[in-house]
Design an enzyme around this catalytic site. Sequence first.
Site, mmCIF file in Angstrom:
data_model
loop_
_atom_site.group_PDB
_atom_site.id
_atom_site.type_symbol
_atom_site.label_atom_id
_atom_site.label_comp_id
_atom_site.label_asym_id
_atom_site.label_seq_id
_atom_site.Cartn_x
_atom_site.Cartn_y
_atom_site.Cartn_z
ATOM 1 N N LYS A 1 10.033 -3.586 -8.484
ATOM 2 C CA LYS A 1 10.726 -2.647 -9.371
ATOM 3 C C LYS A 1 11.032 -1.315 -8.687
ATOM 4 O O LYS A 1 12.032 -0.678 -9.012
ATOM 5 C CB LYS A 1 9.965 -2.444 -10.675
ATOM 6 C CG LYS A 1 8.693 -1.643 -10.570
ATOM 7 C CD LYS A 1 8.103 -1.495 -11.954
ATOM 8 C CE LYS A 1 6.617 -1.245 -11.913
ATOM 9 N NZ LYS A 1 6.198 -0.007 -11.236
ATOM 10 N N ARG B 1 2.382 3.483 -18.320
ATOM 11 C CA ARG B 1 1.660 2.253 -18.019
ATOM 12 C C ARG B 1 0.900 1.730 -19.227
ATOM 13 O O ARG B 1 0.433 0.598 -19.218
ATOM 14 C CB ARG B 1 0.630 2.485 -16.904
ATOM 15 C CG ARG B 1 1.217 2.678 -15.540
ATOM 16 C CD ARG B 1 0.079 2.809 -14.530
ATOM 17 N NE ARG B 1 0.504 3.487 -13.316
ATOM 18 C CZ ARG B 1 1.064 2.868 -12.282
ATOM 19 N NH1 ARG B 1 1.267 1.575 -12.310
ATOM 20 N NH2 ARG B 1 1.423 3.557 -11.227
ATOM 21 N N ARG C 1 2.363 -11.132 3.488
ATOM 22 C CA ARG C 1 2.579 -9.878 4.212
ATOM 23 C C ARG C 1 1.588 -9.750 5.360
ATOM 24 O O ARG C 1 0.454 -10.189 5.263
ATOM 25 C CB ARG C 1 2.418 -8.690 3.254
ATOM 26 C CG ARG C 1 3.366 -8.808 2.093
ATOM 27 C CD ARG C 1 3.901 -7.520 1.581
ATOM 28 N NE ARG C 1 2.919 -6.515 1.265
ATOM 29 C CZ ARG C 1 3.157 -5.512 0.405
ATOM 30 N NH1 ARG C 1 4.294 -5.459 -0.236
ATOM 31 N NH2 ARG C 1 2.255 -4.606 0.186
ATOM 32 N N ARG D 1 -3.776 -7.455 5.013
ATOM 33 C CA ARG D 1 -4.579 -6.344 4.489
ATOM 34 C C ARG D 1 -5.363 -6.759 3.250
ATOM 35 O O ARG D 1 -4.907 -7.614 2.486
ATOM 36 C CB ARG D 1 -3.665 -5.165 4.136
ATOM 37 C CG ARG D 1 -3.238 -4.360 5.336
ATOM 38 C CD ARG D 1 -2.471 -3.149 4.901
ATOM 39 N NE ARG D 1 -1.244 -3.532 4.208
ATOM 40 C CZ ARG D 1 -0.077 -2.890 4.356
ATOM 41 N NH1 ARG D 1 0.009 -1.854 5.134
ATOM 42 N NH2 ARG D 1 0.980 -3.292 3.699
ATOM 43 N N ARG E 1 -5.465 -6.962 -9.605
ATOM 44 C CA ARG E 1 -4.466 -5.955 -9.974
ATOM 45 C C ARG E 1 -3.546 -6.466 -11.071
ATOM 46 O O ARG E 1 -3.211 -5.747 -12.002
ATOM 47 C CB ARG E 1 -3.638 -5.573 -8.749
ATOM 48 C CG ARG E 1 -4.015 -4.227 -8.160
ATOM 49 C CD ARG E 1 -2.923 -3.596 -7.322
ATOM 50 N NE ARG E 1 -2.158 -4.521 -6.512
ATOM 51 C CZ ARG E 1 -2.374 -4.753 -5.214
ATOM 52 N NH1 ARG E 1 -3.355 -4.156 -4.583
ATOM 53 N NH2 ARG E 1 -1.608 -5.581 -4.546
#
Length: 213
Positions: free
Chosen positions: A13, A88, A127, A160, A171
């Site tokens: 986003k 949020r 990633r 990571r 998350r």
Amino acid sequence: MKIIMLGAPGAGKGTQAKRIAEKYSIPHISTGDIFRANIKNNTELGQKAKTYMDKGELVPDELVVDLIMDRFKQADAANGYVLDGFPRTIPQAEALDKALEANGESVDFAINVEVPDENIINRMGGRRACVGCGATYHIQFNAPKVEGICDTCGEKLILRDDDKPETVKNRLSVYHDQTQPLIDYYNKKNVLREVDGTQAMDDVFKAIVDILG
Ligand SMILES: [Zn+2]
């Protein structure tokens, strides 16, 4: 045009918000940037926010809304803005609406970039970051020339902690608990628009432009 971006961390986003800002010549406003600017310029609101941050406490919603409303008053936001990373939670959305209503204003669009959790977990898991120079890669979308080695400095590439499936899952679970109710909130206000975020980035943007006109 007053736009709010919704979407899970990793749904893309932020990227879309930047492109919206460019196309419609409105600022891309993120709360992180507002905090940094106010603290750097040592404004009254910035000083207040800093007292909470220094103690490791969350900045109260009312203060965040004050900071955001203050940012909205700047000249570049005269024709609207795209707000990224706020609200949020429902209390934050209500506080924002209340402040906007006091000026006779309201949110025009809440754009939800929808990506299933599985896709996000896979995207993040691909990633890789260089331990030497910090360059980032993706094993699928932006692979290094030699597997596991940085193109730029030749150092090792690692996954990571932030991008590990377990971390991403946690998350996402926090996101769903807090933010999912916002989708219902903006839907009831008739400003929610859903976009399929699994498409290529250009197609996601095209879908958003179709909505915004
Ligand atoms: Zn490197």
